[in-house]
Design a protein around this motif. Structure first.
Motif, PDB file in Angstrom:
ATOM      1  N   ASP A 322       6.490   2.345 -12.827  1.00 45.21           N
ATOM      2  CA  ASP A 322       7.527   1.449 -13.554  1.00 45.21           C
ATOM      3  C   ASP A 322       6.588  -0.092 -13.142  1.00 45.21           C
ATOM      4  O   ASP A 322       6.323  -0.397 -11.790  1.00 45.21           O
ATOM      5  CB  ASP A 322       8.602   1.313 -12.063  1.00 45.21           C
ATOM      6  N   LYS A 323       6.698  -0.539 -13.978  1.00 45.28           N
ATOM      7  CA  LYS A 323       5.554  -2.114 -13.513  1.00 45.28           C
ATOM      8  C   LYS A 323       6.667  -3.534 -12.834  1.00 45.28           C
ATOM      9  O   LYS A 323       6.163  -3.920 -12.337  1.00 45.28           O
ATOM     10  CB  LYS A 323       5.028  -2.435 -15.204  1.00 45.28           C
ATOM     11  N   SER A 324       7.896  -2.684 -12.899  1.00 41.28           N
ATOM     12  CA  SER A 324       8.306  -4.452 -12.653  1.00 41.28           C
ATOM     13  C   SER A 324       8.390  -4.295 -11.357  1.00 41.28           C
ATOM     14  O   SER A 324       9.735  -5.131 -10.880  1.00 41.28           O
ATOM     15  CB  SER A 324       9.779  -3.708 -13.432  1.00 41.28           C
ATOM     16  N   ILE A 325       8.537  -2.767 -10.554  1.00 39.70           N
ATOM     17  CA  ILE A 325       8.085  -2.873  -8.820  1.00 39.70           C
ATOM     18  C   ILE A 325       7.285  -3.629  -8.515  1.00 39.70           C
ATOM     19  O   ILE A 325       6.412  -4.674  -8.554  1.00 39.70           O
ATOM     20  CB  ILE A 325       7.732  -1.499  -8.281  1.00 39.70           C
ATOM     21  N   ASN A 326       7.815  -4.873  -7.259  1.00 44.82           N
ATOM     22  CA  ASN A 326       7.107  -5.673  -6.677  1.00 44.82           C
ATOM     23  C   ASN A 326       5.903  -5.012  -6.439  1.00 44.82           C
ATOM     24  O   ASN A 326       5.814  -4.639  -5.075  1.00 44.82           O
ATOM     25  CB  ASN A 326       7.465  -7.402  -5.789  1.00 44.82           C
ATOM     26  N   LYS A 327       3.983  -5.840  -7.211  1.00 45.20           N
ATOM     27  CA  LYS A 327       3.647  -4.859  -5.907  1.00 45.20           C
ATOM     28  C   LYS A 327       2.289  -5.848  -5.567  1.00 45.20           C
ATOM     29  O   LYS A 327       1.708  -6.067  -4.697  1.00 45.20           O
ATOM     30  CB  LYS A 327       2.192  -4.746  -7.066  1.00 45.20           C
ATOM     31  N   GLN A 328       3.709  -7.415  -4.549  1.00 42.07           N
ATOM     32  CA  GLN A 328       2.411  -7.696  -3.730  1.00 42.07           C
ATOM     33  C   GLN A 328       2.725  -7.428  -2.453  1.00 42.07           C
ATOM     34  O   GLN A 328       2.467  -8.434  -1.392  1.00 42.07           O
ATOM     35  CB  GLN A 328       3.235  -9.516  -3.630  1.00 42.07           C
ATOM     36  N   LYS A 329       3.911  -6.540  -2.085  1.00 36.88           N
ATOM     37  CA  LYS A 329       3.674  -6.450  -0.471  1.00 36.88           C
ATOM     38  C   LYS A 329       2.995  -5.906   0.551  1.00 36.88           C
ATOM     39  O   LYS A 329       2.191  -5.058  -0.753  1.00 36.88           O
ATOM     40  CB  LYS A 329       4.989  -5.264  -1.069  1.00 36.88           C
ATOM     41  N   MET A 330       2.551  -6.198   1.224  1.00 35.05           N
ATOM     42  CA  MET A 330       1.125  -5.896   1.541  1.00 35.05           C
ATOM     43  C   MET A 330       1.360  -4.870   2.476  1.00 35.05           C
ATOM     44  O   MET A 330       2.465  -5.457   3.434  1.00 35.05           O
ATOM     45  CB  MET A 330       0.398  -7.066   2.125  1.00 35.05           C
ATOM     46  N   LEU A 331       0.541  -3.278   2.281  1.00 35.86           N
ATOM     47  CA  LEU A 331       0.483  -2.993   3.850  1.00 35.86           C
ATOM     48  C   LEU A 331      -0.198  -2.823   4.810  1.00 35.86           C
ATOM     49  O   LEU A 331      -0.210  -3.202   5.817  1.00 35.86           O
ATOM     50  CB  LEU A 331       0.304  -1.156   3.044  1.00 35.86           C
ATOM     51  N   PHE A 332      -1.936  -2.967   4.613  1.00 32.78           N
ATOM     52  CA  PHE A 332      -2.540  -3.677   4.620  1.00 32.78           C
ATOM     53  C   PHE A 332      -3.957  -4.605   4.334  1.00 32.78           C
ATOM     54  O   PHE A 332      -3.779  -4.942   3.268  1.00 32.78           O
ATOM     55  CB  PHE A 332      -3.485  -2.292   5.177  1.00 32.78           C
ATOM     56  N   GLU A 333      -4.164  -5.713   5.684  1.00 38.75           N
ATOM     57  CA  GLU A 333      -4.886  -6.491   5.119  1.00 38.75           C
ATOM     58  C   GLU A 333      -6.610  -6.316   5.893  1.00 38.75           C
ATOM     59  O   GLU A 333      -6.230  -6.305   7.006  1.00 38.75           O
ATOM     60  CB  GLU A 333      -4.337  -8.235   5.608  1.00 38.75           C
ATOM     61  N   ILE A 334      -7.331  -5.773   5.550  1.00 32.00           N
ATOM     62  CA  ILE A 334      -8.329  -5.811   6.230  1.00 32.00           C
ATOM     63  C   ILE A 334      -9.916  -7.098   6.029  1.00 32.00           C
ATOM     64  O   ILE A 334      -9.976  -7.253   5.071  1.00 32.00           O
ATOM     65  CB  ILE A 334      -9.846  -4.362   5.670  1.00 32.00           C
ATOM     66  N   GLU A 335     -10.395  -7.356   7.467  1.00 31.15           N
ATOM     67  CA  GLU A 335     -10.656  -8.837   7.195  1.00 31.15           C
ATOM     68  C   GLU A 335     -12.310  -7.871   7.953  1.00 31.15           C
ATOM     69  O   GLU A 335     -12.311  -7.930   9.232  1.00 31.15           O
ATOM     70  CB  GLU A 335     -10.301  -9.656   7.811  1.00 31.15           C
ATOM     71  N   ASN A 336     -13.359  -8.107   6.914  1.00 28.05           N
ATOM     72  CA  ASN A 336     -14.591  -8.284   7.523  1.00 28.05           C
ATOM     73  C   ASN A 336     -14.998  -6.466   8.222  1.00 28.05           C
ATOM     74  O   ASN A 336     -15.351  -6.935   9.398  1.00 28.05           O
ATOM     75  CB  ASN A 336     -15.069  -9.423   8.274  1.00 28.05           C
TER      76      ASN A 336
END
Length: 663
Positions: A322-336
């Motif tokens: 379903d494309k309507s679900i907000n995919k912007q919720k972040m679960l993991f952010e990996i930095e360097n």
């Protein structure tokens, strides 16, 4: 003539019938895959072919002096053997034959009229040709290198892990090249590059093979015939996995048509039975029995049709999220992110985000750090550098050790720890048996302890249990290992309907292609690349780039060139006595067969000709001639390919000599 015939074979384990009067044949050059649910009898057939298991009924007919070798799930080695010694353990006869052949070749230079020596020379040549044992040392090096065993070659084999030991056992069997090779899940513990090497080796050396596999791309690439076991019976399909699906779809249509005809017949017979007094007469008892039998068949057919239909739907369906679900919720952010274990750099300067509906496959060679990244995401391993920011969400984890299961509990206690017989699955309240039936568990399994289940059954329990958890993210480490294809189809269906993020480590190309929307590709040198290509397409492009690079940069370093020079000098390729003879004779034989095939086709088009000789006789002669023609063309192409390699090797040796002189 078949190498092995199994005639009317039956096998029972206690009260369960595994095989009932089945017939199975293995012809030279066939590559047969056996598919079916775990516990359906796949390994049983392999053991009966091997001769290590006696059937309860029927007959096993085997060609005399036939060498059959089987890859065991738990291989056994001599206690004091190193990896190289274990790989070479079965090659004594081949090495002795090559030494004797070389000595005979030298003797025949001075005694070419000696018929006894010529006969022995020809026999040894055929033997070495069949086993492709002309350059054994070179083949041993290639197998050790591609199966990532070279680094362990001096280590005692029993010190290796279970997966590494299976690679050693597989390498040894491939080098021996028995008359029939039996492989049970050969791609387990192999990464995609090892599987690619295995495919090329099997096809190039024309193995006669019977195998069990859940790797559907491997089946498609290798199998010439698919045998399905269901309800103690066999069903045969031509070709690999995609052909199997096509032919099974056709089978479904045929069964549906037969069922529709059956219903029409049943309706007419029911009308007769209900209205006609003759139905009570004794002479019509047989017809009454037939009606009752038709009723029973009509009851069972829809179930069988529905079962096949469900399998095909699971295989073909691709769930559109379903494309309507907000995919912007972040679960993991990996930095360097950087991770070093011991002296090995696994991940270097990797940055990315994993969002709510991402479906990510982590792929790459064995030992490149894929499972290490999972441990870092699960906070079971601290990164060497960089950070992993994690949102507020829950994770469901599936690992190869099935740590979520308690061997002392049965299935009811596992799924209903608070009592009762209901289970919550993604918002639906289901009876536990109704749910477990989707994972191919019969009702009698509900009271079985986890500890007595097989590895594949435990995996099915663990996966079924995982989908009852209310989690936002699933992390799966090699989930398809030890699963049969029907269960993998169920897993794929569950994952396609899962509303959260999915992160998978897998070497199963078909599974990854079907599930993943994004790839994290471990290069093996610390670099992690992101891609949105299907995995098989990425591998094809990678292979093409390697080939282009080899063309653009054919030279090597001075040290590598010298090593290559020494290697080629010690082990030059050359045509065997039989190959030289065949190279002279085959072109003329092929030309004669082309003329013969044309004459037969002309005769089949001429009524006066085919009436005189007989259509069936002509058709049989034409079929035999075409088969022989294909065999001879294939043999000629193989020899010419080898000749090209010999010329290329000579050219490379000349180039190496020139470069070595300059360096």
């Amino acid at each position: 003539m078949a190498l092995v015939d199994l005639l009317n074979i039956s096998k029972h384990y206690e009260a369960q019938t595994i095989l009932h009067e089945i017939n199975f044949h293995v012809d030279a050059g066939e590559r047969i895959v056996i598919v079916g649910k775990n516990g359906s009898g796949k390994s049983t057939i392999m053991k009966i072919i091997d001769g290590s298991l006696e059937p309860d009924g029927g007959e096993r007919i085997c060609r005399q002096n036939l060498h059959i070798k089987m890859l065991d799930q738990v291989p056994r080695f001599e206690e004091d053997h190193s990896v190289r010694e274990a790989v070479e353990a079965g090659l004594g006869e081949l090495k002795a034959a090559k030494i004797r052949f070389d000595r005979l070749s030298e003797s025949l230079v001075h005694d070419f009229d000696n018929k006894a020596l010529l006969q022995e020379h020809a026999t040894l040549s055929n033997f070495l040709d069949h086993h492709n044992a002309w350059n054994l040392d070179e083949k041993i090096e290639r197998v050790l290198e591609f199966f990532q065993l070279k680094m362990y070659e001096t280590r005692l084999v029993h010190m290796l892990s279970g997966g590494e030991q299976r690679r050693v056992a597989l390498a040894a069997l491939l080098l021996q090249k028995p008359d029939i090779l039996l492989l049970d899940e050969p791609t387990n513990h192999l990464d995609v590059y090892m599987v690619e090497f295995l495919e090329e080796l099997i096809l190039k050396e024309k193995f006669t093979l019977v195998f069990i596999s859940h790797d559907r791309y491997f089946i498609d690439q290798i199998a010439t015939k698919t045998i399905e076991i269901e309800e103690a019976a066999l069903r045969e399909f031509n070709g690999g996995y995609s052909n199997y699906l096509t032919q099974k779809s056709e089978l479904l249509r045929t069964m549906q048509k037969q069922h529709d005809n059956l219903l029409r017949l049943l309706k007419a017979e029911n009308e007769w039975l209900g209205k006609s007094v003759r139905a009570r007469l004794k002479r019509n008892e047989g017809r009454k029995k037939r009606v009752l039998a038709l009723r029973e068949e009509a009851k069972t057919n829809p179930a069988r049709i529905h079962k096949i239909q469900l399998e095909l739907q699971r295989e073909a369906k691709h769930f559109n999220r379903d494309k309507s679900i907000n995919k912007q919720k972040m679960l993991f952010e990996i930095e360097n992110l950087g991770i070093t274990l011991g002296e090995k750099r696994l991940i270097s300067n990797f940055s990315t985000r994993i969002l709510q509906r991402d479906v990510i496959a982590i792929v790459g060679p064995n030992g490149s750090g894929k499972s290490t990244l999972l441990k870092a995401l699960l906070q079971r391993l601290k990164p060497t550098e960089g950070i992993i920011k994690q949102g507020d969400f829950s994770i469901g984890y599936f690992d190869q050790h099935r740590e979520m299961l308690d061997d002392s509990k049965n299935l009811i206690e596992t799924f209903c720890p608070m009592g009762g017989d209901r289970v919550e699955v993604q918002g639906k309240n289901l009876h536990v048996y109704g749910y477990l039936k989707n994972f191919l568990f019969p009702r009698e399994f509900l009271d079985k302890k986890i500890g007595i289940l097989s590895g594949g059954e435990k995996n099915r329990v663990a996966l079924a249990l995982l989908f009852t958890k209310k989690v936002d993210c699933l992390i799966l480490d090699e989930p398809t290992n030890d699963l049969d294809i029907p269960t993998i189809n169920i897993l794929e269906e569950q994952l396609q309907h899962f509303p959260g993020a999915v992160i998978i480590v897998s070497h199963d190309r078909y599974f990854v292609d079907k599930i993943a929307k994004k790839l994290f590709i471990f290069q093996g040198n610390g670099t992690v690349e992101e891609s949105y290509l299907p995995y098989s397409e990425y591998l094809d492009i990678e292979k093409e780039l390697r080939e282009v690079a080899a063309i653009k940069h054919p030279t090597k370093t001075a040290e590598a060139l010298k090593l290559s020079k020494n290697r080629h000098k010690a082990k030059p390729l050359k045509l065997s006595f039989n190959e030289k003879k065949a190279l002279e004779q085959l072109p003329n034989e092929i030309e004669q067969l082309e003329i013969q095939i044309q004459q037969l086709n002309n005769c089949l088009a001429d009524p006066s000709c085919y009436e005189e000789k007989g259509i069936s006789t002509l058709a049989r002669e034409l079929s035999d001639s075409e088969v022989l023609y294909e065999q001879k063309v294939d043999a000629l192409l193989t020899i010419e390919e080898k000749l090209e390699h010999i010329e290329a090797q000579k050219h490379e040796e000349r180039s190496i000599s020139k470069i070595s002189e300059k360096t």
